[in-house]
Design a protein around this motif. Structure first.
Motif, short mmCIF file in Angstrom:
data_model
loop_
_atom_site.label_atom_id
_atom_site.label_comp_id
_atom_site.label_asym_id
_atom_site.label_seq_id
_atom_site.Cartn_x
_atom_site.Cartn_y
_atom_site.Cartn_z
N GLU A 379 0.95 -1.08 -0.24
CA GLU A 379 -0.11 -0.71 -0.15
C GLU A 379 0.83 1.35 0.31
O GLU A 379 0.12 2.15 -0.75
CB GLU A 379 -0.77 -0.21 1.01
N VAL A 382 2.44 1.59 -3.86
CA VAL A 382 1.11 1.95 -4.78
C VAL A 382 1.71 3.89 -4.32
O VAL A 382 1.09 4.90 -4.82
CB VAL A 382 -0.20 1.61 -4.04
N LYS A 383 1.04 4.17 -2.63
CA LYS A 383 0.69 5.40 -2.41
C LYS A 383 1.83 6.26 -2.72
O LYS A 383 1.69 7.70 -2.76
CB LYS A 383 0.56 5.89 -1.29
N ARG A 451 4.02 6.00 -12.71
CA ARG A 451 3.03 4.63 -11.61
C ARG A 451 2.96 3.18 -12.75
O ARG A 451 1.69 2.32 -12.30
CB ARG A 451 1.72 5.13 -11.09
N GLU A 454 3.62 0.66 -9.90
CA GLU A 454 2.64 0.94 -8.95
C GLU A 454 0.92 0.51 -9.16
O GLU A 454 0.25 -0.36 -8.35
CB GLU A 454 2.63 2.26 -7.95
N ASN A 455 1.06 0.32 -10.68
CA ASN A 455 -0.48 0.38 -10.99
C ASN A 455 -0.52 -1.45 -10.78
O ASN A 455 -1.76 -1.91 -10.61
CB ASN A 455 -0.98 1.24 -11.99
N GLN A 458 -1.12 -2.90 -7.77
CA GLN A 458 -2.80 -2.60 -7.09
C GLN A 458 -3.59 -3.39 -8.11
O GLN A 458 -4.00 -4.45 -7.35
CB GLN A 458 -3.09 -0.80 -7.71
N LYS A 459 -3.13 -3.93 -9.52
CA LYS A 459 -3.75 -4.12 -9.97
C LYS A 459 -4.13 -6.49 -9.27
O LYS A 459 -4.76 -6.60 -9.26
CB LYS A 459 -3.03 -4.92 -11.62
N LEU A 462 -3.19 -5.74 -4.33
CA LEU A 462 -4.22 -4.90 -3.52
C LEU A 462 -5.92 -5.67 -4.03
O LEU A 462 -6.21 -5.17 -3.25
CB LEU A 462 -3.77 -3.55 -3.56
N ASP A 463 -5.73 -5.34 -5.10
CA ASP A 463 -6.81 -5.91 -5.55
C ASP A 463 -7.26 -7.13 -5.75
O ASP A 463 -8.13 -7.47 -6.43
CB ASP A 463 -6.84 -4.67 -7.03
#
Length: 987
Positions: A379, A382-383, A451, A454-455, A458-459, A462-463
């Motif tokens: 997290e 990504v942030k 990013r 980072e994306n 997320q993909k 995290l998601d």
């Protein structure tokens, strides 16, 4: 292919049809100076990739998608069984027989989760086609007879009145499933892929293997080993047309296309994560505290998407690749575990790829905290964004790995196949994987948009709901419970057997024994002759450089990579510090310096080098037989453009080490201990041989102290109760070792590369040497170490369902006239006696004999062995076999071929130069090597007999024995050997 012409295959281009093969793609692979051809067989739809270049080490492989429907190990047992005789070569074991009749540089077979592969490599054209003939017939036209299935897979036999399971794969998997890392890897696959083939244990679950029938095996072969389900691969400087003609004539012309129905569908994605707990066996005498592994695993991209696979591979390097990587650092700095969990990292091999990370040697209660650490790091990245230096370092590492030509652990042609085979088998584009520059350009374009990684986090993390939080727990009663359940099951089977069924079991056992003991004429198999062996040995001479530096310079074609090696003598180090040398080597480049902390050093190493580190070596001098030569080697490599930077790092490490970061030192100690513990069951044969050999010489004694069970015991003792006072004392010991060995008079250097890089290295090397302390003495001398006075006869217990049995005794080293005969004896014993008695009859994964020319020690060993007492009896009887002369001139010739295959095994230019440097250090001249090979090529059976009578004596007082196994197996063995029991210890 517009730039250059492929001189091995002039004029070949896309669209050409050769015999029944159509070239569907062709390209020039500039980075590796090769040409790529992708073909399809029109009649059967068999797939084919050929990579053409100037490499004389030619490679062949045929692979099949093998998609098991259960955990019987059907694919694994089939891999073994097809190598037990075929239509054209109906001998008992053509595969192992060809090892004797060949100059191969590699022969093996692999079973993965969803494919099986049969590769080999050789430098000899005649040998290539000999092996190709045998491999093709074995794969496509095997006999798969019932007795071979029983030998290699599983069978029931009576031992006295007791019914037992036997079989090579059965025992191999008992050993594999004793190892926590294997249990974890297979359990994650089962948890993450519940709806397709990966949920099954492709190697075979010992509890399920006995349910496989011979008919099921035959049916599996019929569908899965069909050309329509095959993937052919060749590599090297031989013409493609000759390969195609041979394969068409011998195999493909006899088949029509079918639909093999072996496509692996993508695992349906979940809408919520899962939590899974599994168990592994731990010995009752081991402390179960902090023995869990806890990790998180995600299902990620489709293997056919080469861009996503490349991106995730880079993301693995960013997150976990080195000590500065944020996820690795956060997990290790937590102090919750000793090392990353097994299976950590990105796995791009299955239809759907996966990513896992976690910690080992943790408390079960730490699970939520570990999961929280992982989520927080992801997290925050990504942030707050990923440090661009981490991304640059990851890209550099991938560039280096793709550029370097290496033949470790496989020949380069096979390593290249491993890069793209996964996507190829599942319908992806192999060329896209090999020409990764296109994906790299795409990546750089995407990164400019911002990013990108980072994306990706997320993909895919995290998601991503297709996630398993996995806990592997120790169970001290598991082994005994499973053994008891097997006993109950076998007793139930025995109770229900009819007299006719019992008679059939005994009849099969007798028939198998007769088969295994029968002599057979293997002249039907192709072979090389001694005339096919090149009489010379390959040598590399240093270049002439106008410097006074204590260095050897090797000008070699290294494809734009520069190699640095230095050695420091350690013979004068104090006895109290000597056991700490291996850990010093492990920690040296991971601990930071006075200028940079360990994370900064890790980042510099990843950004500018292909690796830098120390290793502890203990050898025996050739020119003074018996003198122990201990030294530390320091090796590094980099792209030519980073040579200056690498020398700066080397200089900083040699002059600025300090080991002042005590928390880091503690982490490294625990990590080192965990690594050693995990190797015991995996490499039990090596540890057993080391234990048995340790009292024969100072070299063997120090080798055991540095790399054997006694090193693990030393580290266990050191890592108990690691308070700051103890850590500071260890840190001071580390500094004292470094100060003692890294001095001007105690270091020698070897530089390998192309001419411009060598000349560029003179000034920085001179600067490094000048910066070192002048030093008091030369450490290239024998240490003050005395071997024990008694030869061991020992058993060492650990968590293992199988055994590793070793025996050692003295012979003579390379300079003696009997050395060539002893080399040949080791091959005859392995191929003609131990293979039959220990593997075929005994059911162990392997039995082997090793003669060490350097110190003259002769060792016998077994791997994943269900027996102890019986194997030791076989070792005792080996003396009778080798002295009996139950082998002929052809057998001697085959053994000579095997020894020459080892001698002539090719090296990359860099490795060849480094080996020449180390030979010079040890006093092994090219003249001595030539003399040995010349004596070997003229060796006669009578000389073998004479040497056998001289060195294979029945006097057990001169022989050492060591066994690594489970405690119960060792106790049971001692019951059978009451006249000469093993002295028992715990690892």
């Amino acid at each position: 292919m517009n730039t250059l012409e492929d001189h091995n295959n002039p004029g070949l281009k896309k669209g050409d049809i050769i015999l029944d093969f159509k070239i569907i793609k062709s390209a020039q692979l500039k980075e590796i100076n090769s040409f790529y051809y992708e073909l399809e067989h029109i009649g059967t739809r068999a797939k084919y990739v050929h990579i053409s270049n100037d490499d004389t080490e030619n490679t062949f492989s045929v692979a099949f998608k093998t998609v098991p429907w259960d955990s019987t190990g059907v694919a694994h047992i089939l891999e073994h069984t097809v190598l037990c005789g075929s239509q054209k070569f109906p001998v008992r074991d053509p595969f192992f027989s060809m090892i004797k009749r060949s100059l191969n540089t590699f022969m093996n077979a692999f079973t993965a989760s969803d494919w099986t592969m049969y590769p080999f490599s050789t430098q000899n054209k005649k040998d290539f086609y000999n092996l190709l003939d045998v491999y093709l017939d074995a794969a496509f036209f095997p006999n798969i007879d019932l007795l071979s299935f029983k030998q290699e897979g599983h069978r029931l036999e009576f031992e006295g009145n007791k019914l037992v399971y036997k079989g090579v794969v059965y025992n191999e998997m008992k050993g594999a499933m004793s190892s926590p890392d294997q249990v974890l890897r297979r359990s994650i696959l089962k948890a993450l892929y519940p709806d397709n083939t990966y949920s099954n244990n492709s190697g075979g679950d010992p509890a399920v293997i006995p349910s496989l029938t011979h008919q099921q095996l035959v049916e599996f072969h019929k569908r899965h080993y069909h050309p329509s389900n095959s993937f052919f691969y060749t590599y090297g400087n031989m013409p493609l047309k000759d390969h195609l003609a041979f394969i068409q004539e011998k195999t493909l012309s006899r088949f029509q296309a079918i639909d093999p129905k072996t496509d692996v569908r993508s695992q349906p994605r979940w809408n919520k994560p899962e939590t899974v707990i599994e168990f592994y066996p731990l010995a009752p005498n081991e402390d179960p505290g902090k023995k869990c592994q806890i990790c998180t695993a995600w299902l990620t991209s489709d293997i056919k998407d080469s861009f996503e696979v490349l991106s995730l591979s880079l993301l693995e390097e960013i997150l976990l690749g080195n000590s500065a990587s944020p996820l690795r650092k956060a997990l290790m700095d937590s102090g919750l575990g000793t090392a990353l969990s097994d299976a950590s990292g990105f796995s791009p091999d299955n239809r759907d790829t996966m990513f896992a990370c976690g910690l080992k040697d943790v408390e079960e209660s730490s699970g939520s905290e570990i999961e929280k650490i992982i989520n927080n790091v992801l997290e925050n990245l990504v942030k707050e964004g990923i440090d661009t230096r981490l991304i640059d370092a990851a890209i550099h590492q991938m560039e280096f790995q793709r550029k370097e030509v290496s033949n470790v652990p496989y020949p380069y042609g096979i390593k290249l196949l491993m890069v793209f085979c996964g996507t190829w088998f599942h319908g992806g584009d192999p060329l896209r994987v090999l020409e990764f520059d296109e994906d790299l350009h795409h990546l750089r374009d995407e990164m400019k948009k911002g990013r990108f990684f980072e994306n990706l986090i997320q993909k895919y993390f995290l998601d991503n709901k297709h996630k398993v939080v996995f806990t592997l727990k120790p169970d001290q009663a598991m082994a005994q419970k499973e053994a008891a359940e097997f006993e109950i099951g076998l007793k139930a089977i025995a109770a229900e057997l009819t007299d006719k069924e019992k008679e059939q079991i005994n009849k099969d056992a007798k028939a198998l024994k007769i088969l295994q003991e029968s002599s057979e004429d293997i002249s039907i198999l192709p072979t090389l002759e001694l005339e096919d062996i090149p009489p010379m040995v390959k040598s590399v001479l240093p270049a002439s450089m106008d410097t006074s530096l204590p260095a050897q310079w090797y000008e070699q074609p290294t494809s734009g990579i520069f190699y640095y090696t230095s050695v420091a003598g350690i013979g004068t180090l104090s006895a109290s510090l000597m056991p700490l040398v291996p850990f010093f080597c492990y920690a040296f480049s991971k601990s930071g310096t006075r200028k940079h902390d360990y994370t900064e050093i890790a980042r510099l190493l990843s950004t500018y080098t292909g690796g830098l580190g120390l290793s502890a070596n203990v050898r025996t001098r050739y020119e003074d037989p018996g003198e122990c030569l201990p030294f530390i080697s320091f090796s590094g490599k980099c792209l030519n453009r980073n040579e200056e930077k690498m020398f700066e790092i080397i200089s900083e490490l040699l002059t600025g080490f300090n080991f002042a970061d005590l928390p880091r030192l503690k982490t490294l100690l625990l990590e080192y201990r965990a690594s050693m513990e995990s190797m015991i069951v995996r490499n039990g044969h090596s540890y057993a041989i080391s234990l048995a050999s340790r009292n024969f010489s100072a070299t063997r004694t120090l080798s055991e102290i540095w790399s054997g069970v006694h090193q693990l015991k030393t580290i266990k003792e050191i890592t108990d109760n690691l308070d700051n006072k103890k850590l500071e004392s260890i840190a001071q010991d580390m500094r004292n070792i470094g100060k003692h060995v890294f001095t001007q008079k105690n270091m020698k250097f070897a530089l390998v590369g192309e001419s411009p890089a060598l000349f560029t290295a003179v000034a920085p090397l001179n600067s490094i040497i000048s910066s070192l302390d002048s030093g008091k003495s030369n450490g290239f001398t024998a240490p003050d170490i005395k071997p024990g006075t008694e030869l061991p006869r020992e058993g060492w217990s650990t968590s293992s369902a199988v055994s590793f049995v070793a025996k050692a005794f003295e012979a003579v080293p390379m300079g003696h006239e009997d050395a060539p005969a002893l080399s040949v004896i080791s091959k005859i014993l392995r191929s003609m006696y131990l293979h039959r008695e220990i593997r075929e009859k005994g059911g162990a994964y392997g039995g082997f004999a090793v003669y060490n020319k350097e110190d003259g020690l002769f060792c016998l060993g077994s791997y994943r062995d269900p027996h102890i007492a019986a194997t030791l009896k076989i070792y005792d009887n080996s003396s009778d076999f080798i002295k009996s002369g139950e082998y002929n001139d052809e057998d001697v010739k085959e053994a000579i071929l095997q020894v020459c295959s080892d001698i002539d095994k090719p090296d990359t230019p860099a490795n060849a130069a480094k080996k020449a440097f180390f030979r010079d250090l040890m006093g092994l001249t090219d003249e001595a090597r030539k003399k040995f090979k010349a004596q070997l090529l003229t060796l006669k059976r009578e000389q073998i007999m004479t040497a056998a009578a001289k060195y294979f004596e029945p006097d057990r007082s001169k022989q050492a024995v060591a066994v690594i196994s489970g405690e119960e197996q060792l106790k049971a063995a001692n019951e059978k050997m009451k006249h000469s029991p093993l002295k028992l210890y715990q690892i």
